[in-house]
Design a protein around this motif. Structure first.
Motif, PDB file in Angstrom:
ATOM      1  N   GLU A 421       0.833  -1.206   0.000  1.00 13.88           N
ATOM      2  CA  GLU A 421       0.000   0.000   0.000  1.00 13.88           C
ATOM      3  C   GLU A 421       0.864   1.251   0.000  1.00 13.88           C
ATOM      4  N   GLN A 422       1.960   1.225   0.775  1.00 12.59           N
ATOM      5  CA  GLN A 422       2.848   2.392   0.833  1.00 12.59           C
ATOM      6  C   GLN A 422       3.503   2.653  -0.522  1.00 12.59           C
ATOM      7  N   GLU A 423       3.900   1.604  -1.220  1.00 16.83           N
ATOM      8  CA  GLU A 423       4.524   1.771  -2.538  1.00 16.83           C
ATOM      9  C   GLU A 423       3.557   2.395  -3.534  1.00 16.83           C
ATOM     10  N   VAL A 424       2.299   1.960  -3.500  1.00 15.78           N
ATOM     11  CA  VAL A 424       1.305   2.528  -4.417  1.00 15.78           C
ATOM     12  C   VAL A 424       1.084   4.009  -4.113  1.00 15.78           C
ATOM     13  N   LYS A 425       1.018   4.343  -2.825  1.00 15.54           N
ATOM     14  CA  LYS A 425       0.825   5.749  -2.461  1.00 15.54           C
ATOM     15  C   LYS A 425       2.017   6.601  -2.876  1.00 15.54           C
ATOM     16  N   GLU A 426       3.229   6.043  -2.763  1.00 20.45           N
ATOM     17  CA  GLU A 426       4.412   6.786  -3.201  1.00 20.45           C
ATOM     18  C   GLU A 426       4.427   6.956  -4.710  1.00 20.45           C
ATOM     19  N   LEU A 427       3.930   5.945  -5.450  1.00 20.82           N
ATOM     20  CA  LEU A 427       3.866   6.038  -6.905  1.00 20.82           C
ATOM     21  C   LEU A 427       2.961   7.183  -7.341  1.00 20.82           C
ATOM     22  N   HIS A 428       1.848   7.352  -6.624  1.00 21.60           N
ATOM     23  CA  HIS A 428       0.876   8.408  -6.957  1.00 21.60           C
ATOM     24  C   HIS A 428       0.950   9.511  -5.888  1.00 21.60           C
ATOM     25  N   GLU A 429       2.135   9.979  -5.638  1.00 23.70           N
ATOM     26  CA  GLU A 429       2.359  10.907  -4.521  1.00 23.70           C
ATOM     27  C   GLU A 429       1.487  12.152  -4.615  1.00 23.70           C
ATOM     28  N   VAL A 430       1.221  12.629  -5.840  1.00 20.29           N
ATOM     29  CA  VAL A 430       0.477  13.882  -6.008  1.00 20.29           C
ATOM     30  C   VAL A 430      -0.955  13.621  -6.460  1.00 20.29           C
ATOM     31  N   ASP A 431      -1.367  12.364  -6.482  1.00 25.24           N
ATOM     32  CA  ASP A 431      -2.723  12.043  -6.950  1.00 25.24           C
ATOM     33  C   ASP A 431      -3.321  10.973  -6.045  1.00 25.24           C
ATOM     34  N   ALA A 432      -3.925  11.391  -4.942  1.00 26.78           N
ATOM     35  CA  ALA A 432      -4.477  10.451  -3.960  1.00 26.78           C
ATOM     36  C   ALA A 432      -5.603   9.610  -4.562  1.00 26.78           C
ATOM     37  N   GLU A 433      -6.389  10.199  -5.483  1.00 25.91           N
ATOM     38  CA  GLU A 433      -7.496   9.467  -6.086  1.00 25.91           C
ATOM     39  C   GLU A 433      -6.982   8.326  -6.961  1.00 25.91           C
ATOM     40  N   ALA A 434      -5.890   8.562  -7.701  1.00 21.75           N
ATOM     41  CA  ALA A 434      -5.293   7.500  -8.518  1.00 21.75           C
ATOM     42  C   ALA A 434      -4.766   6.380  -7.633  1.00 21.75           C
ATOM     43  N   ALA A 435      -4.169   6.718  -6.490  1.00 24.58           N
ATOM     44  CA  ALA A 435      -3.696   5.703  -5.553  1.00 24.58           C
ATOM     45  C   ALA A 435      -4.859   4.879  -5.027  1.00 24.58           C
ATOM     46  N   ARG A 436      -5.970   5.538  -4.705  1.00 27.76           N
ATOM     47  CA  ARG A 436      -7.132   4.814  -4.200  1.00 27.76           C
ATOM     48  C   ARG A 436      -7.669   3.839  -5.247  1.00 27.76           C
ATOM     49  N   ARG A 437      -7.736   4.282  -6.520  1.00 28.17           N
ATOM     50  CA  ARG A 437      -8.212   3.390  -7.586  1.00 28.17           C
ATOM     51  C   ARG A 437      -7.284   2.190  -7.741  1.00 28.17           C
ATOM     52  N   ASP A 438      -5.973   2.450  -7.708  1.00 30.74           N
ATOM     53  CA  ASP A 438      -5.005   1.351  -7.789  1.00 30.74           C
ATOM     54  C   ASP A 438      -5.228   0.329  -6.677  1.00 30.74           C
ATOM     55  N   LEU A 439      -5.353   0.814  -5.463  1.00 32.74           N
ATOM     56  CA  LEU A 439      -5.500  -0.073  -4.310  1.00 32.74           C
ATOM     57  C   LEU A 439      -6.820  -0.827  -4.353  1.00 32.74           C
TER      58      LEU A 439
END
Length: 657
Positions: A421-439
């Motif tokens: 989860e931390q890696e995905v959030k770091e990948l989308h550091e400036v786009d929280a919505e994209a991180a949420r969709r990924d997760l």
């Protein structure tokens, strides 16, 4: 609801209402939103005969209330707690139509209904919704007791016409009862998404590249129906007749997705009592056949002209096939998503299922197949590759030889390690919505821990996923990032005991032993990453580092990237003088009036928090802090302390002190 209840001094408050459980309303009126008032034109008894009056069902805080009519008739003087309220309703139009009646607790109809298996759920739920054949016995009783309200009895269990007479010395012709056989064939365990997937299998086997699913709101005048149309090669009259035969003789090619010649009938009857197949080959006129469980006593499929509205819905191009389901059954279990009407949730769940099961076909990665587009009500289904994220790590692919009766077949096995989860959030550091969709997509939209394990593909079609079969008995939180892809062909159907609905596989021990060795590396890497990603390690803050890729395996192809779903919250381990938060546990909403919340263990042995559906405030609190791992942990610890103090006992007694 009845003035007589107050007139006879039977009530202690001013409230007289019939309240409908939310699950019942969701099943009968799946397109109704929480802010709707559902309009109904209902017949009922009065002191002067049967009358028709407008009613409405309106959402209250925790349920729905029947409003618009408060009878003052003296015939309802018998009403007491324990009596039976019955309503028969056609919800396929606006307003809905039907009738209601009330029976005393000791009435023969009440006793007959409550002593029959159809009403078994009343014991726990007090109110149920029965559709079609689910309530055939109950409906017959209501019709026989009050035909002026409910019509004449028409048993759904009626036996077919008697077979032709035979001489005493000759054979006896014993055709199966069509209605009962249809129910048996329909009971293979299909949900709506899996049944639609079975039809899509046939479309892909017919070389379709465009598949359109139309599933409209069920209150638009024609009830609940679905049309699944493709641009495949179509069938001639003889091929269609054979496809409609129960136990059809079908020659499958090596890469076909079908099996047993059963999918069309089993999937269709699992959802509807009647269905029609319209098909057309290039340069030929379209033709059709229909099965209806109510009119198939002689096992003759119908070629009768289609109703005009159905003919308008079914629109074939130069070639292709349409499967049309009519009078579909509502789902037995409605979505628990807060604020989402069941019809919308059905479309969402169908899209997610098809996007996962057929992701290789949607991505154009299925061997020997062109890319396929699937649309639901005009919206394209997005593929969801469970190991296709750009940060996923792929281990070496290994073939396993499996001897068969005729030749050796091979199973391809490849392990993957998902990003944390931390890696995905770091990948989308400036786009929280994209991180949420990924997760969300990585975690199968909330299944989290259960999504680890094996992903079994038959001819590139995903047929079973999640869990480690008999290799490991539980889904360990620390191994949740490990997945293993297992590919096999239809030549291994018998060795792998692929069931009739193509939803279950049993792996031989020899294959399991190979898979276990290959999966072990990914499971160990998941444990290491789990510990590395803990916010606090050995009492000291964790030093940030790269993406946590294990040594040895190579990154998966970024071109196959496809965002995935939510991971389980990481267990927080605190050190030093800081207070130790409780471990974070999955939260599950349940129907149970015996408790407000409960901390228990799931079937996999993992601790979880169960929250009663009646505790809407507590549910909302969990939803509001679901993204904050520390807040979830502290809320779980607080509930434990409340349990030790016996707070739930006070709540159940209505004591707010």
């Amino acid at each position: 609801m009845f003035h007589s209840y107050r007139r006879l001094n039977k009530e202690g408050s001013k409230q007289r209402a019939i309240n409908f459980d939310g699950d019942v309303v969701d099943r009968v009126f799946p397109a109704a939103r929480d802010d709707d008032a559902i309009e109904l034109d209902l017949k009922y008894e009065t002191d002067h005969g049967v009358e028709l009056k407008s009613h409405r069902i309106k959402r209250q805080e925790k349920n729905w209330r029947l409003e618009g009519n408060c009878p003052q008739d003296s015939l309802y003087d018998f009403v007491d707690p324990g009596c039976l309220f019955a309503m028969v309703v056609d919800a396929g139009t606006k307003p809905a139509t039907g009738a209601w009646a009330v029976y005393p607790a000791d009435h023969e109809v009440t006793l007959a209904i409550t002593s029959h298996a159809e009403s078994s759920q009343l014991t726990a739920q007090s109110m149920i919704a029965l559709y079609g054949s689910e309530g055939g016995y109950t409906l017959d009783l209501l019709c026989a007791s009050k035909p002026e309200l409910f019509g004449a009895p028409v048993s759904v269990l009626a036996t077919p016409a008697a077979a032709g007479r035979t001489a005493d010395s000759g054979p006896v012709h014993l055709p199966p009862n069509p209605r009962r056989l249809v129910r048996i064939l329909a009971s293979v365990g299909h949900s709506l998404p899996s049944a639609v997937a079975d039809i899509v299998d046939n479309s892909i086997s017919a070389d379709a590249t465009e598949i359109d699913i139309v599933f409209r709101e069920p209150d638009q005048g024609h009830g609940r129906w679905m049309a699944i149309t493709d641009n495949g090669r179509g069938m001639d009259r003889q091929q269609l007749a054979e496809a409609m035969r129960i136990g059809s003789i079908t020659e499958y090619e090596e890469r076909d997705l079908g099996k047993y010649g059963y999918g069309l009938k089993g999937a269709s009857w699992s959802q509807a009592e009647s269905f029609t197949v319209v098909t057309r080959q290039q340069g030929e006129a379209p033709h059709h056949l229909s099965w209806d469980a109510e009119t198939m006593d002689n096992w003759e499929a119908s070629r009768a002209d289609l109703e005009s509205w159905i003919a308008r819905v079914i629109s074939l191009g130069d070639h292709g096939t349409c499967v049309f389901w009519r009078d579909m059954r509502p789902p037995r279990h409605t979505s628990a998503s807060r604020g989402v009407e069941p019809y919308t949730a059905e479309i969402r769940d169908l899209s997610r299922h098809l996007g996962l099961v057929f992701h290789r076909f949607l991505n154009g990665h299925a061997r020997g197949r062109k890319a396929v587009t699937i649309r639901i009500n005009g919206n394209a289904v997005a593929p969801n590759d469970p190991v296709g994220h750009s940060l996923a790590t792929a281990y070496d692919r290994k073939p396993i030889r499996v001897p068969t009766a005729t030749e050796d077949a091979y199973v391809d096995v490849q392990a993957f390690l998902l990003p944390s989860e931390q890696e995905v959030k770091e990948l989308h550091e400036v786009d929280a919505e994209a991180a949420r969709r990924d997760l969300d997509r990585l975690g199968m939209f909330g299944r989290r821990n259960e999504s680890q394990g094996l992903y079994l593909y038959r001819n590139d079609r995903l047929i079973q996923w999640g869990g480690w079969h008999e290799m490991w008995t539980t889904n360990d939180e620390k191994t949740k990032l490990a997945r293993v892809v297992v590919d096999f062909g239809s030549a291994l159907d018998d060795q792998f005991s692929v069931n009739i609905s193509k939803q279950k596989v049993v792996l031989p021990q020899q294959v399991q032993e190979h898979i276990k060795r290959l999966a072990d590396d990914a499971r160990k890497a998941s444990r290491r990453k789990y510990l590395d990603d803990s916010p606090v390690k050995n009492g000291r803050p964790k030093t940030p580092k790269g993406n946590g890729k294990p040594a040895g395996p190579q990154p998966a192809n970024p071109g196959n990237a496809n965002p995935g779903g939510t991971m389980s919250p990481t267990v927080v381990v605190a050190g030093g003088n800081q207070p130790r938060p409780e471990p974070v546990m999955p939260v599950r909403k349940v129907r149970n009036a015996d408790f407000s919340w409960k901390i228990s263990r799931s079937m996999t042995g993992q601790e979880e928090i169960q929250v009663s559906e009646s505790e809407t405030d507590l549910q909302a609190l969990f939803d509001s802090v679901s993204a904050n791992e520390e807040a979830l942990a502290r809320l779980a610890g607080f509930l434990r302390r409340l349990d030790k103090a016996g707070v739930q006992g006070l709540l159940s007694k209505g004591n707010t002190a």
